[in-house]
Design a protein around this motif. Structure first.
Motif, mmCIF file in Angstrom:
data_model
loop_
_atom_site.group_PDB
_atom_site.id
_atom_site.type_symbol
_atom_site.label_atom_id
_atom_site.label_comp_id
_atom_site.label_asym_id
_atom_site.label_seq_id
_atom_site.Cartn_x
_atom_site.Cartn_y
_atom_site.Cartn_z
ATOM 1 N N ARG A 48 0.845 -1.189 0.000
ATOM 2 C CA ARG A 48 0.000 0.000 0.000
ATOM 3 C C ARG A 48 0.883 1.242 0.000
ATOM 4 N NH1 ARG A 48 -1.708 -3.576 3.602
ATOM 5 N NH2 ARG A 48 -0.504 -2.554 5.226
ATOM 6 N N THR A 49 0.511 2.247 -0.748
ATOM 7 C CA THR A 49 1.246 3.503 -0.753
ATOM 8 C C THR A 49 0.846 4.305 0.465
ATOM 9 O OG1 THR A 49 1.314 3.535 -3.148
ATOM 10 C CG2 THR A 49 1.707 5.620 -2.022
ATOM 11 N N ILE A 50 1.821 4.679 1.274
ATOM 12 C CA ILE A 50 1.549 5.459 2.477
ATOM 13 C C ILE A 50 1.661 6.931 2.124
ATOM 14 C CG2 ILE A 50 2.289 5.926 4.833
ATOM 15 C CD1 ILE A 50 3.433 3.112 4.909
ATOM 16 N N GLU A 51 0.557 7.670 2.241
ATOM 17 C CA GLU A 51 0.538 9.058 1.798
ATOM 18 C C GLU A 51 0.863 10.032 2.924
ATOM 19 O OE1 GLU A 51 -3.249 9.617 0.074
ATOM 20 O OE2 GLU A 51 -2.836 8.405 -1.693
ATOM 21 N N ARG B 49 28.805 12.677 -3.782
ATOM 22 C CA ARG B 49 29.194 14.081 -3.873
ATOM 23 C C ARG B 49 28.503 14.847 -2.749
ATOM 24 N NH1 ARG B 49 30.681 16.799 -8.442
ATOM 25 N NH2 ARG B 49 29.864 15.099 -9.726
ATOM 26 N N ALA B 50 29.234 15.777 -2.140
ATOM 27 C CA ALA B 50 28.652 16.574 -1.074
ATOM 28 C C ALA B 50 27.386 17.268 -1.548
ATOM 29 C CB ALA B 50 29.665 17.615 -0.579
ATOM 30 N N GLY B 51 26.335 17.168 -0.742
ATOM 31 C CA GLY B 51 25.050 17.755 -1.085
ATOM 32 C C GLY B 51 24.062 16.763 -1.656
ATOM 33 N N GLU B 52 24.536 15.584 -2.082
ATOM 34 C CA GLU B 52 23.633 14.555 -2.598
ATOM 35 C C GLU B 52 23.081 13.714 -1.456
ATOM 36 O OE1 GLU B 52 22.693 14.189 -5.657
ATOM 37 O OE2 GLU B 52 24.086 15.498 -6.713
ATOM 38 N N ASN B 53 22.006 12.997 -1.734
ATOM 39 C CA ASN B 53 21.485 12.007 -0.802
ATOM 40 C C ASN B 53 21.630 10.640 -1.455
ATOM 41 O OD1 ASN B 53 18.934 10.202 0.017
ATOM 42 N ND2 ASN B 53 19.485 11.477 1.761
ATOM 43 N N ARG B 54 22.249 9.695 -0.765
ATOM 44 C CA ARG B 54 22.559 8.403 -1.366
ATOM 45 C C ARG B 54 21.304 7.624 -1.764
ATOM 46 N NH1 ARG B 54 25.747 7.301 -4.101
ATOM 47 N NH2 ARG B 54 26.215 5.179 -3.469
ATOM 48 N N LEU B 55 20.277 7.678 -0.962
ATOM 49 C CA LEU B 55 19.038 6.989 -1.328
ATOM 50 C C LEU B 55 18.415 7.605 -2.573
ATOM 51 C CD1 LEU B 55 17.017 6.227 1.929
ATOM 52 C CD2 LEU B 55 17.810 4.577 0.250
ATOM 53 N N ARG B 56 18.393 8.929 -2.610
ATOM 54 C CA ARG B 56 17.758 9.602 -3.750
ATOM 55 C C ARG B 56 18.478 9.263 -5.046
ATOM 56 N NH1 ARG B 56 18.089 14.392 -1.988
ATOM 57 N NH2 ARG B 56 15.950 14.647 -1.211
ATOM 58 N N GLU C 184 9.180 11.751 -1.396
ATOM 59 C CA GLU C 184 9.740 11.925 -2.736
ATOM 60 C C GLU C 184 10.099 10.585 -3.367
ATOM 61 O OE1 GLU C 184 13.689 13.882 -4.907
ATOM 62 O OE2 GLU C 184 13.331 14.197 -2.759
ATOM 63 N N LEU C 185 10.752 9.730 -2.584
ATOM 64 C CA LEU C 185 11.147 8.432 -3.109
ATOM 65 C C LEU C 185 9.946 7.528 -3.369
ATOM 66 C CD1 LEU C 185 14.272 7.805 -0.845
ATOM 67 C CD2 LEU C 185 14.266 8.380 -3.276
ATOM 68 N N SER C 186 8.934 7.625 -2.534
ATOM 69 C CA SER C 186 7.731 6.802 -2.720
ATOM 70 C C SER C 186 7.006 7.184 -3.996
ATOM 71 C CB SER C 186 6.801 6.953 -1.508
ATOM 72 O OG SER C 186 7.413 6.456 -0.327
ATOM 73 N N LEU C 187 6.977 8.459 -4.300
ATOM 74 C CA LEU C 187 6.329 8.916 -5.529
ATOM 75 C C LEU C 187 7.155 8.565 -6.764
ATOM 76 C CD1 LEU C 187 5.024 12.448 -4.461
ATOM 77 C CD2 LEU C 187 3.642 10.413 -4.920
ATOM 78 N N PHE D 248 11.284 1.500 -4.283
ATOM 79 C CA PHE D 248 11.409 2.036 -2.926
ATOM 80 C C PHE D 248 10.116 1.831 -2.155
ATOM 81 C CE2 PHE D 248 10.865 5.281 0.294
ATOM 82 C CZ PHE D 248 12.038 5.146 1.017
ATOM 83 N N ARG D 249 8.964 2.107 -2.756
ATOM 84 C CA ARG D 249 7.687 1.924 -2.060
ATOM 85 C C ARG D 249 7.552 0.501 -1.541
ATOM 86 N NH1 ARG D 249 5.548 4.742 -6.450
ATOM 87 N NH2 ARG D 249 4.589 2.861 -7.308
#
Length: 327
Positions: free
Chosen positions: A27-30, A176-183, A228-231, A236-237
């Motif tokens: 289920r998508t958690i909103e 790289r600095a400023g990035e998010n590894r999951l994203r 953001e990742l779920s969308l 990831f969802r």
């Protein structure tokens, strides 16, 4: 260029000991619920096969995994009490009850500790607005990143990259600095192409992320990132809805680089004292191996590209998603 990884089931079961779990529609958690304990119990219950819990299966079952009354019976508690736990009407189970439920679900030590943490906080969740905080990196750690001679970067509990050296960024732009590894790993196709075993690694990464943030799933930065990742990623969802947890640890990682080819590296994660869960992540190869030679070549290429470039202090970034204070 190497063909991008194919989508498919992630064959991982993090946070359990010996319990096989099947794939199910998630289920998508909103929104973020205040019943985190109940959500975790339901997610784990639905992933346990009855036969793996020692139950005899007859006929067609409409419920995925175990039924609530089956969990209650196996844990030695009443069905009504377990229902209250899942629905959030009782948020103060004893340690004995939690241990019994953990045994039914086949949770390992990390997942059991996570379950106890949810129970400790679910009855008294803080709702004060977060205050701005700048995440600080110890100067000694910054210097080490700059001189270590290996791909190295520093990440916080939300997997934001706070600092990185040129060799790490040359190995993978997402370091790289400023990035998010999951994203970057879930939303950047070019980053995914660097990892031949991408599908196998993502389950572990999400499980480690949940372990890293602990019970702070309702932090504004975490909520924004997860939303953001779920969308943006069905993978990831699906993985997030499983509520898997695993320790933050290193391991072997296979990578591919367009200039130096295939690499098999060891990834080490070292905790930084005096910080709120910051980790120094290092990649290294077995001495004398083809991967070591490829990594040395990459270092030469990165040095040529960097020239007289900036030191680590000039490459340091902090991200808005981690600039908050929960004190």
């Amino acid at each position: 260029m190497r063909a991008p990884p194919r989508k498919g089931q992630v064959p991982l079961d993090h946070g359990t000991t010996g319990t096989r779990i099947g794939r199910r529609r998630v289920r998508t958690i909103e929104r973020v619920s205040d019943n985190t304990l109940g959500e975790y119990l339901r997610a784990r219950r639905e992933l346990v096969r009855p036969e793996d819990a020692g139950l005899r299966v007859t006929g067609v079952r409409r419920t995925p995994g175990l039924r609530r009354e089956e969990v209650a019976t196996l844990a030695g508690i009443s069905a009504d009490y377990y229902l209250r736990l899942e629905q959030g009407r009782d948020r103060n189970p004893s340690a004995q009850v939690l241990d019994a439920i953990a045994r039914v679900f086949g949770l390992d030590a990390t997942a059991s500790a996570y379950l106890r943490g949810l129970a400790d906080t679910s009855g008294d969740r803080r709702r004060a607005a977060p205050r701005l905080r700048v995440e600080r990196v110890p100067s000694g750690t910054l210097q080490l990143i700059d001189v270590v001679g290996l791909p190295a970067f520093l990440e916080n509990r939300a997997f934001d990259v706070l600092a990185a050296n040129a060799l790490a960024t040359a190995l993978a732009p997402g370091m790289r600095a400023g990035e998010n590894r999951l994203r970057t790993m879930f939303l950047d196709r070019s980053e995914q192409e660097r990892y031949p075993d991408w599908e196998d690694q993502m389950g572990g990464m999400v499980a480690s992320f949940r372990s890293s943030i602990g019970t702070d799933v309702d932090d504004p930065a975490i909520t924004t990132l997860v939303g953001e990742l779920s969308l943006g990623s069905e993978d990831f969802r699906r993985l997030w809805a499983r509520h898997d947890v695993r320790p933050l640890a290193g391991g072997t990682v296979r990578m591919w680089h367009p200039e130096v080819g295939d690499l098999e590296l060891r990834r080490e994660k070292l905790g930084i004292g005096g910080t709120d869960g910051q980790l120094l992540v290092l990649h290294h190869a077995e001495p004398g191996s083809p991967s070591a030679r490829a990594l040395a070549l990459l270092g030469s290429l990165a040095a040529d590209a960097d020239g007289a470039g900036a030191g680590a202090a000039d490459r340091l970034r902090t991200t808005s998603s981690t600039s908050y204070d929960l004190d």
